[in-house]
Design a protein around this motif. Structure first.
Motif, mmCIF file in Angstrom:
data_model
loop_
_atom_site.group_PDB
_atom_site.id
_atom_site.type_symbol
_atom_site.label_atom_id
_atom_site.label_comp_id
_atom_site.label_asym_id
_atom_site.label_seq_id
_atom_site.Cartn_x
_atom_site.Cartn_y
_atom_site.Cartn_z
ATOM 1 N N THR A 1 10.367 -1.680 -2.132
ATOM 2 C CA THR A 1 9.672 -2.553 -3.073
ATOM 3 C C THR A 1 8.474 -3.198 -2.383
ATOM 4 N N PHE A 2 7.371 -3.307 -3.116
ATOM 5 C CA PHE A 2 6.201 -4.033 -2.605
ATOM 6 C C PHE A 2 5.476 -4.673 -3.771
ATOM 7 N N GLY A 3 4.569 -5.607 -3.452
ATOM 8 C CA GLY A 3 3.797 -6.282 -4.486
ATOM 9 C C GLY A 3 4.684 -7.043 -5.448
ATOM 10 N N ASN A 4 4.399 -6.918 -6.723
ATOM 11 C CA ASN A 4 5.148 -7.616 -7.775
ATOM 12 C C ASN A 4 6.337 -6.785 -8.233
ATOM 13 N N LEU A 5 7.221 -6.494 -7.298
ATOM 14 C CA LEU A 5 8.462 -5.754 -7.542
ATOM 15 C C LEU A 5 8.230 -4.308 -7.965
ATOM 16 N N THR A 6 7.130 -3.721 -7.520
ATOM 17 C CA THR A 6 6.887 -2.306 -7.749
ATOM 18 C C THR A 6 7.721 -1.518 -6.744
ATOM 19 N N THR A 7 8.384 -0.483 -7.223
ATOM 20 C CA THR A 7 9.195 0.362 -6.353
ATOM 21 C C THR A 7 8.499 1.706 -6.185
ATOM 22 N N THR A 8 8.455 2.186 -4.947
ATOM 23 C CA THR A 8 7.835 3.483 -4.672
ATOM 24 C C THR A 8 8.534 4.169 -3.515
ATOM 25 N N ASP A 9 8.342 5.463 -3.438
ATOM 26 C CA ASP A 9 8.860 6.248 -2.324
ATOM 27 C C ASP A 9 7.709 6.868 -1.533
ATOM 28 N N LYS A 10 6.525 6.247 -1.591
ATOM 29 C CA LYS A 10 5.342 6.806 -0.945
ATOM 30 C C LYS A 10 4.955 6.037 0.312
ATOM 31 N N LEU A 11 4.474 6.785 1.284
ATOM 32 C CA LEU A 11 3.951 6.235 2.533
ATOM 33 C C LEU A 11 2.485 6.623 2.655
ATOM 34 N N LEU A 12 1.713 5.765 3.295
ATOM 35 C CA LEU A 12 0.323 6.074 3.596
ATOM 36 C C LEU A 12 0.229 6.500 5.052
ATOM 37 N N THR A 13 -0.386 7.646 5.308
ATOM 38 C CA THR A 13 -0.714 8.020 6.679
ATOM 39 C C THR A 13 -2.133 7.549 6.914
ATOM 40 N N LEU A 14 -2.281 6.660 7.892
ATOM 41 C CA LEU A 14 -3.559 6.003 8.150
ATOM 42 C C LEU A 14 -4.149 6.478 9.465
ATOM 43 N N ASP A 15 -5.464 6.647 9.474
ATOM 44 C CA ASP A 15 -6.191 7.028 10.683
ATOM 45 C C ASP A 15 -6.874 5.814 11.281
ATOM 46 N N PHE A 16 -6.674 5.632 12.590
ATOM 47 C CA PHE A 16 -7.371 4.621 13.380
ATOM 48 C C PHE A 16 -8.110 5.390 14.468
ATOM 49 N N GLY A 17 -9.306 5.819 14.225
ATOM 50 C CA GLY A 17 -10.001 6.639 15.217
ATOM 51 C C GLY A 17 -9.285 7.971 15.377
ATOM 52 N N HIS A 18 -8.787 8.264 16.576
ATOM 53 C CA HIS A 18 -8.087 9.522 16.842
ATOM 54 C C HIS A 18 -6.580 9.387 16.707
ATOM 55 N N PHE A 19 -6.084 8.240 16.276
ATOM 56 C CA PHE A 19 -4.659 7.962 16.153
ATOM 57 C C PHE A 19 -4.278 7.897 14.680
ATOM 58 N N SER A 20 -3.116 8.461 14.319
ATOM 59 C CA SER A 20 -2.596 8.389 12.950
ATOM 60 C C SER A 20 -1.178 7.861 12.970
ATOM 61 N N ALA A 21 -0.827 7.092 11.938
ATOM 62 C CA ALA A 21 0.537 6.579 11.795
ATOM 63 C C ALA A 21 0.799 6.346 10.312
ATOM 64 N N SER A 22 2.099 6.379 9.936
ATOM 65 C CA SER A 22 2.494 6.167 8.547
ATOM 66 C C SER A 22 2.977 4.744 8.335
ATOM 67 N N TYR A 23 2.593 4.167 7.197
ATOM 68 C CA TYR A 23 2.925 2.782 6.873
ATOM 69 C C TYR A 23 3.376 2.683 5.421
ATOM 70 N N GLN A 24 4.315 1.789 5.182
ATOM 71 C CA GLN A 24 4.680 1.444 3.812
ATOM 72 C C GLN A 24 3.544 0.625 3.214
ATOM 73 N N MET A 25 3.437 0.646 1.899
ATOM 74 C CA MET A 25 2.350 -0.075 1.231
ATOM 75 C C MET A 25 2.543 -1.594 1.275
#
Length: 108
Positions: A78-102
């Motif tokens: 759950t995130f935000g105003n009780l929205t439920t999701t099963d998605k992750l964001l893979t984020l790029d920081f220069g040459h590094f990538s990592a997955s984060y919950q919203m």
């Protein structure tokens, strides 16, 4: 007319902060789109978010990152105003990538 694109020493184009902020998504934006259409995942890719890396209420550390991809996980959260999701964001920081919950994405 467009301003000339300045290049970094690496050959990558240099972006102004205003350009990055014009394609930044907030947690509220993600919450509106997250469960709408698969196309929303495609639209989010390439946009920027401000992600919480570490810290308590007194000293939070954020970083601006580019959304590389959107993936799904077995367990919804759950995130935000009780929205439920099963998605992750893979984020790029220069040459590094990592997955984060919203729920780690900033609204400001």
């Amino acid at each position: 007319f467009f301003a000339p694109v300045r290049m970094e020493a690496s050959g990558a184009p240099r972006c102004a902060l205003a350009d990055v902020l014009s394609v930044r998504l907030s947690r509220d934006d993600l919450e509106k789109w997250v469960n709408q259409l698969q196309a929303a995942d495609d639209v989010a890719c390439g946009c920027f978010v401000r992600v919480l890396l570490d810290g308590d209420a007194d000293c939070r550390k954020y970083r601006m990152a580019r959304i590389h991809s959107v993936s799904t996980i077995p367990n919804a959260y759950t995130f935000g105003n009780l929205t439920t999701t099963d998605k992750l964001l893979t984020l790029d920081f220069g040459h590094f990538s990592a997955s984060y919950q919203m729920n780690t994405i900033s609204n400001s």
